[in-house]
Design a protein around this motif. Structure first.
Motif, PDB file in Angstrom:
ATOM      1  N   LEU A  48     -56.776  38.488 -30.434  1.00  0.00           N
ATOM      2  CA  LEU A  48     -57.621  36.852 -30.834  1.00  0.00           C
ATOM      3  C   LEU A  48     -59.729  37.323 -30.538  1.00  0.00           C
ATOM      4  N   CYS A  49     -59.836  37.533 -31.753  1.00  0.00           N
ATOM      5  CA  CYS A  49     -61.228  37.590 -31.122  1.00  0.00           C
ATOM      6  C   CYS A  49     -62.252  36.939 -32.112  1.00  0.00           C
ATOM      7  N   ASP A  50     -62.857  36.287 -30.990  1.00  0.00           N
ATOM      8  CA  ASP A  50     -63.839  35.155 -31.820  1.00  0.00           C
ATOM      9  C   ASP A  50     -65.317  35.772 -32.518  1.00  0.00           C
ATOM     10  N   ARG A  51     -64.908  36.226 -33.518  1.00  0.00           N
ATOM     11  CA  ARG A  51     -66.198  36.551 -34.769  1.00  0.00           C
ATOM     12  C   ARG A  51     -66.014  38.195 -34.163  1.00  0.00           C
ATOM     13  N   PHE A  52     -65.869  39.394 -35.708  1.00  0.00           N
ATOM     14  CA  PHE A  52     -66.203  40.453 -35.931  1.00  0.00           C
ATOM     15  C   PHE A  52     -66.846  40.886 -36.722  1.00  0.00           C
ATOM     16  N   VAL A 107     -54.528  39.244 -25.767  1.00  0.00           N
ATOM     17  CA  VAL A 107     -55.827  39.382 -25.204  1.00  0.00           C
ATOM     18  C   VAL A 107     -57.008  38.665 -25.708  1.00  0.00           C
ATOM     19  N   GLU A 108     -57.901  37.597 -25.176  1.00  0.00           N
ATOM     20  CA  GLU A 108     -59.552  37.044 -25.958  1.00  0.00           C
ATOM     21  C   GLU A 108     -60.421  37.617 -25.994  1.00  0.00           C
ATOM     22  N   SER A 109     -61.477  37.627 -26.757  1.00  0.00           N
ATOM     23  CA  SER A 109     -62.313  38.256 -26.710  1.00  0.00           C
ATOM     24  C   SER A 109     -63.097  37.692 -27.608  1.00  0.00           C
ATOM     25  N   ARG A 110     -64.045  38.445 -27.622  1.00  0.00           N
ATOM     26  CA  ARG A 110     -65.077  37.697 -28.820  1.00  0.00           C
ATOM     27  C   ARG A 110     -66.727  38.471 -28.581  1.00  0.00           C
ATOM     28  N   GLU A 111     -66.871  38.107 -30.100  1.00  0.00           N
ATOM     29  CA  GLU A 111     -68.413  39.370 -29.764  1.00  0.00           C
ATOM     30  C   GLU A 111     -69.689  38.211 -30.273  1.00  0.00           C
ATOM     31  N   PRO A 112     -70.822  39.052 -29.576  1.00  0.00           N
ATOM     32  CA  PRO A 112     -71.576  40.110 -29.533  1.00  0.00           C
ATOM     33  C   PRO A 112     -70.660  40.948 -27.911  1.00  0.00           C
ATOM     34  N   LEU A 115     -64.523  47.610 -29.922  1.00  0.00           N
ATOM     35  CA  LEU A 115     -63.495  48.101 -30.757  1.00  0.00           C
ATOM     36  C   LEU A 115     -62.371  49.544 -30.134  1.00  0.00           C
ATOM     37  N   THR A 116     -63.522  49.975 -28.757  1.00  0.00           N
ATOM     38  CA  THR A 116     -63.102  51.662 -28.362  1.00  0.00           C
ATOM     39  C   THR A 116     -62.648  50.671 -26.764  1.00  0.00           C
ATOM     40  N   GLU A 117     -63.334  49.737 -26.141  1.00  0.00           N
ATOM     41  CA  GLU A 117     -62.827  49.717 -25.277  1.00  0.00           C
ATOM     42  C   GLU A 117     -61.783  48.577 -24.595  1.00  0.00           C
ATOM     43  N   LEU A 118     -62.588  48.223 -26.212  1.00  0.00           N
ATOM     44  CA  LEU A 118     -60.639  46.311 -25.293  1.00  0.00           C
ATOM     45  C   LEU A 118     -60.008  46.272 -26.956  1.00  0.00           C
ATOM     46  N   ILE A 119     -60.367  46.298 -28.240  1.00  0.00           N
ATOM     47  CA  ILE A 119     -59.486  45.831 -29.169  1.00  0.00           C
ATOM     48  C   ILE A 119     -58.571  47.461 -29.772  1.00  0.00           C
ATOM     49  N   GLU A 120     -58.628  48.717 -28.750  1.00  0.00           N
ATOM     50  CA  GLU A 120     -57.863  49.544 -29.630  1.00  0.00           C
ATOM     51  C   GLU A 120     -56.306  48.951 -28.579  1.00  0.00           C
ATOM     52  N   PRO A 121     -56.997  49.276 -27.452  1.00  0.00           N
ATOM     53  CA  PRO A 121     -56.471  49.962 -26.199  1.00  0.00           C
ATOM     54  C   PRO A 121     -55.731  49.030 -26.364  1.00  0.00           C
ATOM     55  N   ALA A 122     -55.871  47.160 -26.391  1.00  0.00           N
ATOM     56  CA  ALA A 122     -54.589  46.252 -26.420  1.00  0.00           C
ATOM     57  C   ALA A 122     -53.931  46.612 -27.215  1.00  0.00           C
ATOM     58  N   LEU A 123     -54.344  46.632 -28.752  1.00  0.00           N
ATOM     59  CA  LEU A 123     -53.580  47.013 -29.820  1.00  0.00           C
ATOM     60  C   LEU A 123     -51.874  48.074 -29.665  1.00  0.00           C
ATOM     61  N   ALA A 124     -53.292  48.918 -29.207  1.00  0.00           N
ATOM     62  CA  ALA A 124     -52.154  50.233 -28.613  1.00  0.00           C
ATOM     63  C   ALA A 124     -50.427  49.638 -27.521  1.00  0.00           C
TER      64      ALA A 124
END
Ligand code: TMP
Length: 210
Positions: free
Chosen positions: A92-96, A35-40, A77-86
């Motif tokens: 892969l996240c561009d900025r955190f 999963v590719e994502s970015r912040e904010p 974190l709650t909507e995307l990162i944690e579910p993907a890790l689970a």
């Protein structure tokens, strides 16, 4: 099995977006879920928050800036990162959180311990398994982003960005186990090869890849 969380950090123009894309392609070729994502702006709420920064003529105090980034982060974190890790995916996240410490802490001058505390709160204490810090001298970074429309951070000036870069290097020195600093003033392939090498070792250690 829980997945793996890898973040990319660095000043504007350092090449984060390119390296996230290349690493994602390579991991997918090996049939890993990525999963590719970015912040904010990794979620719809984060996109709305980013658009606030783009409203012309609106003054945003450093503390307000901090709260906006942390709000976007907690949602992400709650909507995307944690579910993907689970689900066992590699995220892969561009900025955190290190971006906030570097930009709002070192850059804007907010109290570093307070920023750390708020980061901890927004991330529920979750830290990346690995952070790639793409380091680039500021004049070279400015040269790379010349010609593209500049956002409020890019317009902040040389001294601000020098503080951000110095901040990143200090953060990396404090956490050598988690953060891999790489000189980004080299050919993309050379930098990407070092990233892949380190990521492969991490995935082996985690048993995600044999
Ligand atoms: P970029 O990731 O496309 O370079 O743009 C995001 C901008 O937002 C960048 O200038 C850095 C800034 N930023 C912060 O100041 N604090 C943060 O916590 C995050 C995630 C980004």
């Amino acid at each position: 099995m829980r997945g793996c969380f890898i973040t990319f950090e660095g000043v504007e123009g350092a090449g984060k977006t390119t390296h996230v894309r290349l690493l994602a392609e390579w991991l997918r070729q090996q049939h890993l879920g990525v999963v590719e994502s970015r912040e904010p702006d990794g979620t719809p709420l984060g996109e709305a928050i980013l658009s606030i920064f783009h409203i012309e003529g609106v003054a945003i105090s450093p503390l307000t800036e901090l709260f906006l980034f942390e709000a976007a982060r907690h949602q992400h974190l709650t909507e995307l990162i944690e579910p993907a890790l689970a689900r066992g995916q590699v995220v892969l996240c561009d900025r955190f959180a290190d971006s906030t410490l570097a930009y709002q802490g070192y850059g804007r001058g907010l109290d570093l311990e307070e920023v750390d505390k708020l980061n901890h709160w927004a991330t529920l204490g979750m830290r990346p398994d690995l952070t790639i810090l793409l380091d680039l001298e500021i004049p070279a970074a400015f040269e790379r982003i010349r010609g593209r429309p500049l956002d409020r951070f890019e317009q902040a000036g040389l001294e601000f960005h020098e503080r951000v870069r110095k901040g990143y290097l200090e953060i990396a020195a404090r956490e050598p186990g988690r953060i891999l600093p790489l000189a980004a003033d080299r050919p993309v392939e050379a930098v990407q090869a070092e990233i892949r090498d380190r990521v492969m070792r991490l995935l082996h250690t985690r048993g995600i890849r044999s």
